[in-house]
Design a protein around this motif. Structure first.
Motif, mmCIF file in Angstrom:
data_model
loop_
_atom_site.group_PDB
_atom_site.id
_atom_site.type_symbol
_atom_site.label_atom_id
_atom_site.label_comp_id
_atom_site.label_asym_id
_atom_site.label_seq_id
_atom_site.Cartn_x
_atom_site.Cartn_y
_atom_site.Cartn_z
ATOM 1 N N PRO A 41 -13.698 73.421 82.921
ATOM 2 C CA PRO A 41 -14.972 72.624 83.102
ATOM 3 C C PRO A 41 -16.072 74.081 83.216
ATOM 4 C CG PRO A 41 -13.146 71.891 85.062
ATOM 5 C CD PRO A 41 -12.512 72.776 84.381
ATOM 6 N N ASP A 42 -17.128 74.134 83.708
ATOM 7 C CA ASP A 42 -18.159 74.491 84.143
ATOM 8 C C ASP A 42 -18.373 74.493 85.575
ATOM 9 O OD1 ASP A 42 -20.209 77.191 84.064
ATOM 10 O OD2 ASP A 42 -21.587 75.661 82.246
ATOM 11 N N TYR A 43 -18.569 75.908 86.431
ATOM 12 C CA TYR A 43 -19.313 75.450 87.598
ATOM 13 C C TYR A 43 -20.161 76.123 88.168
ATOM 14 C CZ TYR A 43 -14.780 72.297 88.542
ATOM 15 O OH TYR A 43 -13.688 71.204 88.472
#
Length: 58
Positions: free
Chosen positions: A10-12
């Motif tokens: 996931p892109d945080y």
């Protein structure tokens, strides 16, 4: 037996940037409460110059 996760991580990035801004704001607020607004200005000015120096080297 393979135990690899499916899909990408996931892109945080947005959450990191938001929390970094919040932590920076809280840091400046604590400095202002403890020492005064002059030190907040000097700290922000110093950080700005340091970031500019680093960005010139890149």
């Amino acid at each position: 037996m393979q135990n690899h996760p499916i899909g990408s991580a996931p892109d945080y990035t947005n959450a990191f940037m938001a929390m970094s801004g919040l932590i920076l704001f809280m840091t400046f607020f604590v400095i202002a409460a403890a020492v005064g607004y002059l030190w907040v200005f000097l700290t922000a000015f110093g950080l700005n110059k340091m970031i500019a120096l680093i960005s010139r080297k890149i």
